[in-house]
Write a protein that holds these residues in place. Structure first.
Motif, PDB file in Angstrom:
ATOM      1  N   ARG A 179      29.571  44.879  37.853  1.00  0.00           N
ATOM      2  CA  ARG A 179      30.817  44.401  38.436  1.00  0.00           C
ATOM      3  C   ARG A 179      30.773  42.871  38.577  1.00  0.00           C
ATOM      4  NH1 ARG A 179      30.941  48.268  43.723  1.00  0.00           N
ATOM      5  NH2 ARG A 179      29.086  46.945  44.051  1.00  0.00           N
ATOM      6  N   VAL A 180      31.936  42.261  38.452  1.00  0.00           N
ATOM      7  CA  VAL A 180      31.994  40.800  38.599  1.00  0.00           C
ATOM      8  C   VAL A 180      31.790  40.420  40.062  1.00  0.00           C
ATOM      9  CG1 VAL A 180      33.437  40.301  36.606  1.00  0.00           C
ATOM     10  CG2 VAL A 180      34.515  40.950  38.767  1.00  0.00           C
ATOM     11  N   THR A 181      31.284  39.217  40.252  1.00  0.00           N
ATOM     12  CA  THR A 181      31.108  38.673  41.603  1.00  0.00           C
ATOM     13  C   THR A 181      31.948  37.396  41.708  1.00  0.00           C
ATOM     14  OG1 THR A 181      29.090  37.534  40.859  1.00  0.00           O
ATOM     15  CG2 THR A 181      28.823  39.707  41.876  1.00  0.00           C
ATOM     16  N   ALA A 182      31.734  36.632  42.766  1.00  0.00           N
ATOM     17  CA  ALA A 182      32.616  35.494  43.060  1.00  0.00           C
ATOM     18  C   ALA A 182      32.565  34.414  41.977  1.00  0.00           C
ATOM     19  CB  ALA A 182      32.255  34.892  44.403  1.00  0.00           C
ATOM     20  N   ALA A 183      33.703  33.782  41.763  1.00  0.00           N
ATOM     21  CA  ALA A 183      33.820  32.622  40.861  1.00  0.00           C
ATOM     22  C   ALA A 183      34.224  31.412  41.695  1.00  0.00           C
ATOM     23  CB  ALA A 183      34.857  32.877  39.775  1.00  0.00           C
ATOM     24  N   ASN A 184      33.534  30.286  41.497  1.00  0.00           N
ATOM     25  CA  ASN A 184      33.780  29.066  42.257  1.00  0.00           C
ATOM     26  C   ASN A 184      34.030  27.903  41.306  1.00  0.00           C
ATOM     27  OD1 ASN A 184      33.069  29.347  45.399  1.00  0.00           O
ATOM     28  ND2 ASN A 184      31.736  30.737  44.235  1.00  0.00           N
ATOM     29  N   ILE A 235      32.851  37.502  30.428  1.00  0.00           N
ATOM     30  CA  ILE A 235      32.680  38.771  31.139  1.00  0.00           C
ATOM     31  C   ILE A 235      32.460  38.567  32.634  1.00  0.00           C
ATOM     32  CG2 ILE A 235      30.173  38.925  30.827  1.00  0.00           C
ATOM     33  CD1 ILE A 235      30.585  41.925  30.247  1.00  0.00           C
ATOM     34  N   LYS A 236      31.992  37.368  33.014  1.00  0.00           N
ATOM     35  CA  LYS A 236      31.769  37.068  34.429  1.00  0.00           C
ATOM     36  C   LYS A 236      33.046  36.621  35.139  1.00  0.00           C
ATOM     37  CE  LYS A 236      26.963  35.576  33.753  1.00  0.00           C
ATOM     38  NZ  LYS A 236      25.990  34.465  33.960  1.00  0.00           N
ATOM     39  N   ASN A 237      34.133  36.508  34.368  1.00  0.00           N
ATOM     40  CA  ASN A 237      35.378  35.996  34.941  1.00  0.00           C
ATOM     41  C   ASN A 237      36.534  36.985  34.773  1.00  0.00           C
ATOM     42  OD1 ASN A 237      36.917  33.874  36.203  1.00  0.00           O
ATOM     43  ND2 ASN A 237      37.768  33.341  34.202  1.00  0.00           N
ATOM     44  N   LEU A 238      36.237  38.229  34.405  1.00  0.00           N
ATOM     45  CA  LEU A 238      37.291  39.216  34.168  1.00  0.00           C
ATOM     46  C   LEU A 238      37.049  40.490  34.957  1.00  0.00           C
ATOM     47  CD1 LEU A 238      37.690  38.789  30.311  1.00  0.00           C
ATOM     48  CD2 LEU A 238      39.384  38.169  32.038  1.00  0.00           C
ATOM     49  N   MET A 239      38.095  40.989  35.578  1.00  0.00           N
ATOM     50  CA  MET A 239      38.030  42.243  36.333  1.00  0.00           C
ATOM     51  C   MET A 239      39.245  43.094  35.983  1.00  0.00           C
ATOM     52  SD  MET A 239      39.382  41.172  40.139  1.00  0.00           S
ATOM     53  CE  MET A 239      40.089  42.789  40.449  1.00  0.00           C
ATOM     54  N   THR A 240      39.175  44.372  36.317  1.00  0.00           N
ATOM     55  CA  THR A 240      40.319  45.256  36.127  1.00  0.00           C
ATOM     56  C   THR A 240      41.258  45.095  37.309  1.00  0.00           C
ATOM     57  OG1 THR A 240      38.980  46.864  34.895  1.00  0.00           O
ATOM     58  CG2 THR A 240      41.056  47.641  35.828  1.00  0.00           C
ATOM     59  N   GLY A 241      42.442  44.574  37.011  1.00  0.00           N
ATOM     60  CA  GLY A 241      43.429  44.362  38.059  1.00  0.00           C
ATOM     61  C   GLY A 241      44.767  44.943  37.637  1.00  0.00           C
ATOM     62  N   THR A 242      45.512  45.450  38.597  1.00  0.00           N
ATOM     63  CA  THR A 242      46.835  45.976  38.276  1.00  0.00           C
ATOM     64  C   THR A 242      47.749  44.859  37.798  1.00  0.00           C
ATOM     65  OG1 THR A 242      47.660  45.665  40.521  1.00  0.00           O
ATOM     66  CG2 THR A 242      46.602  47.789  40.010  1.00  0.00           C
ATOM     67  N   ARG A 243      48.816  45.272  37.134  1.00  0.00           N
ATOM     68  CA  ARG A 243      49.777  44.283  36.655  1.00  0.00           C
ATOM     69  C   ARG A 243      50.342  43.468  37.812  1.00  0.00           C
ATOM     70  NH1 ARG A 243      51.048  40.753  32.913  1.00  0.00           N
ATOM     71  NH2 ARG A 243      53.245  40.172  33.026  1.00  0.00           N
ATOM     72  N   SER A 244      50.668  44.121  38.907  1.00  0.00           N
ATOM     73  CA  SER A 244      51.252  43.398  40.042  1.00  0.00           C
ATOM     74  C   SER A 244      50.233  42.482  40.713  1.00  0.00           C
ATOM     75  CB  SER A 244      51.834  44.379  41.062  1.00  0.00           C
ATOM     76  OG  SER A 244      50.819  45.204  41.596  1.00  0.00           O
ATOM     77  N   LEU A 282      33.985  51.216  41.206  1.00  0.00           N
ATOM     78  CA  LEU A 282      34.039  50.360  40.020  1.00  0.00           C
ATOM     79  C   LEU A 282      35.351  49.574  39.907  1.00  0.00           C
ATOM     80  CD1 LEU A 282      32.437  52.739  37.352  1.00  0.00           C
ATOM     81  CD2 LEU A 282      31.343  50.975  38.760  1.00  0.00           C
ATOM     82  N   LEU A 283      36.377  50.006  40.652  1.00  0.00           N
ATOM     83  CA  LEU A 283      37.649  49.299  40.669  1.00  0.00           C
ATOM     84  C   LEU A 283      37.763  48.523  41.972  1.00  0.00           C
ATOM     85  CD1 LEU A 283      40.410  48.794  39.254  1.00  0.00           C
ATOM     86  CD2 LEU A 283      41.298  50.744  40.568  1.00  0.00           C
ATOM     87  N   ALA A 284      38.001  47.246  41.883  1.00  0.00           N
ATOM     88  CA  ALA A 284      38.077  46.402  43.085  1.00  0.00           C
ATOM     89  C   ALA A 284      39.255  46.803  43.959  1.00  0.00           C
ATOM     90  CB  ALA A 284      38.190  44.932  42.688  1.00  0.00           C
ATOM     91  N   ARG A 285      39.037  46.727  45.263  1.00  0.00           N
ATOM     92  CA  ARG A 285      40.118  47.001  46.205  1.00  0.00           C
ATOM     93  C   ARG A 285      41.118  45.829  46.270  1.00  0.00           C
ATOM     94  NH1 ARG A 285      40.514  52.077  49.094  1.00  0.00           N
ATOM     95  NH2 ARG A 285      38.595  53.165  48.510  1.00  0.00           N
ATOM     96  N   GLY A 286      40.648  44.656  45.907  1.00  0.00           N
ATOM     97  CA  GLY A 286      41.507  43.474  45.938  1.00  0.00           C
ATOM     98  C   GLY A 286      40.713  42.214  45.628  1.00  0.00           C
ATOM     99  N   VAL A 287      41.334  41.068  45.814  1.00  0.00           N
ATOM    100  CA  VAL A 287      40.650  39.775  45.627  1.00  0.00           C
ATOM    101  C   VAL A 287      41.006  38.850  46.779  1.00  0.00           C
ATOM    102  CG1 VAL A 287      40.544  39.886  43.106  1.00  0.00           C
ATOM    103  CG2 VAL A 287      42.549  38.874  44.212  1.00  0.00           C
ATOM    104  N   GLN A 288      40.023  38.055  47.170  1.00  0.00           N
ATOM    105  CA  GLN A 288      40.279  36.986  48.130  1.00  0.00           C
ATOM    106  C   GLN A 288      40.374  35.681  47.352  1.00  0.00           C
ATOM    107  OE1 GLN A 288      37.148  36.073  50.937  1.00  0.00           O
ATOM    108  NE2 GLN A 288      38.485  34.802  52.224  1.00  0.00           N
ATOM    109  N   MET A 289      41.430  34.940  47.590  1.00  0.00           N
ATOM    110  CA  MET A 289      41.638  33.653  46.915  1.00  0.00           C
ATOM    111  C   MET A 289      41.680  32.544  47.953  1.00  0.00           C
ATOM    112  SD  MET A 289      44.587  34.645  44.092  1.00  0.00           S
ATOM    113  CE  MET A 289      44.405  33.095  43.200  1.00  0.00           C
TER     114      MET A 289
END
Length: 325
Positions: A179-184, A235-244, A282-289
């Protein structure tokens, strides 16, 4: 010549005086014919000298002719047509620029209404108030896909906001479940791409894509958007995210950051995007920005975006889904 004539004249007059004294009363003029010739010569010399001293004025007539030819007319017509075309092009460019500015202003207004920006809040230098990933993963979606975190304060430390090393980007390694981890990143105009984005082919965890009534359910979502760094099939910068999740939610903030960076090559934005997983899902619950412009609060936000799609029920364990009932 005038001097010679004058000397000869006086000499001749003297000669006449001498002849007159010598031949007084004996028709002296019969013996003075050579003197008469000398007198005439002196007069001739003096006359010639006077003429030579007169300045000569030469008159030159200059005629300047300007021809208006058919070729000139064609060139003039072409220039006038080019000027009209340029004026039309400038009007179109101004109209496009005005439209773009209105779009950016609309995005900023939308973000501000949603808590994305705060022009009055000071930059935080204490990160203690940011919730943990576990806390964020436990949040429940209640109809609002984007919510503010830490009163919308990004809470980067002074060290994290430093620009001493210039612009940079860093992507965390995949975890034990791939799974991807944080990007800074410390974003700047210098990192923004110049080329068009290529098609994506990475398959992140939880990738069970399918078509739904509104289009494709999932996107390969960049943690840090392509328009900000040019990172694409990383690959370290891509996750499965919904369209919305991907658009409009994440894109709204990315566009705001991109607009600020484009304003000046001296603008910097400290940026972090963290995918939030719950347990071994395996599917993220969300992202913090989190985003903070350095030296100003033109950009300042700390939000959590739920990885949901209206009308769909997602299985976060593996990314499968079904239509909600």
């Amino acid at each position: 010549m005038a001097l010679i004539g004058t000397i000869l004249l006086f000499a001749t007059l003297y000669w006449f005086w001498r002849l007159h004294r010598r031949y007084r009363g004996r028709q002296w003029w019969r013996h003075s014919w050579p003197a008469i010739i000398a007198l005439l010569v002196s007069f001739s010399i003096l006359g010639t000298s006077d003429e030579s001293t007169q300045p000569t004025v030469k008159t030159k007539t200059v005629t300047k002719t300007h021809l208006v030819t058919a070729n000139n007319d064609k060139q003039l017509t072409a220039l006038q047509a080019a000027n009209r075309a340029s004026a039309s092009s400038l009007k179109q460019a101004a109209k496009k620029l005005s439209s773009s500015q209105q779009h950016i202003d609309k995005l900023k207004a939308t973000n501000k209404q949603a808590g994305a920006t705060s022009t009055t809040a000071p930059t935080k230098v204490n990160s203690d108030h940011n919730p943990s990933n576990t806390t964020l993963a436990s949040k429940t979606y209640n109809g609002q896909q984007t919510i503010t975190i830490n009163q919308n304060q990004p809470a980067f430390t002074a060290k994290e906001l430093s620009t001493s090393q210039g612009a940079w980007q860093q992507y965390g390694n995949l975890d034990s479940l791939n799974r991807v981890t944080a990007a800074n990143a410390l974003l700047n105009q210098s990192l923004m791409p110049k080329a068009e984005r290529e098609a994506l082919n990475v398959r992140p965890t939880g990738w069970h894509n399918k078509r739904i009534s509104s289009g494709w359910l999932y996107n390969r979502s960049h943690l840090i958007g392509y328009q900000l760094t040019g990172q694409n099939n990383n690959i370290k910068n891509l996750m499965t995210g919904t369209r919305s999740l991907n658009d409009p939610e994440m894109t709204t903030y990315e566009n705001q950051v991109a607009a600020y960076l484009k304003e000046s090559p001296k603008n910097y934005v400290r940026y972090q995007v963290t995918p939030i997983f719950k347990g071994n899902e395996l599917l993220a619950r969300g992202v913090q920005m989190r985003g903070q412009s350095v030296g100003s609060n033109a950009v300042s936000f700390n939000v959590y975006i739920f990885n949901i799609q209206p009308g769909m029920t997602l299985n976060y364990t593996d990314g499968t889904s079904q239509v909600s009932h």
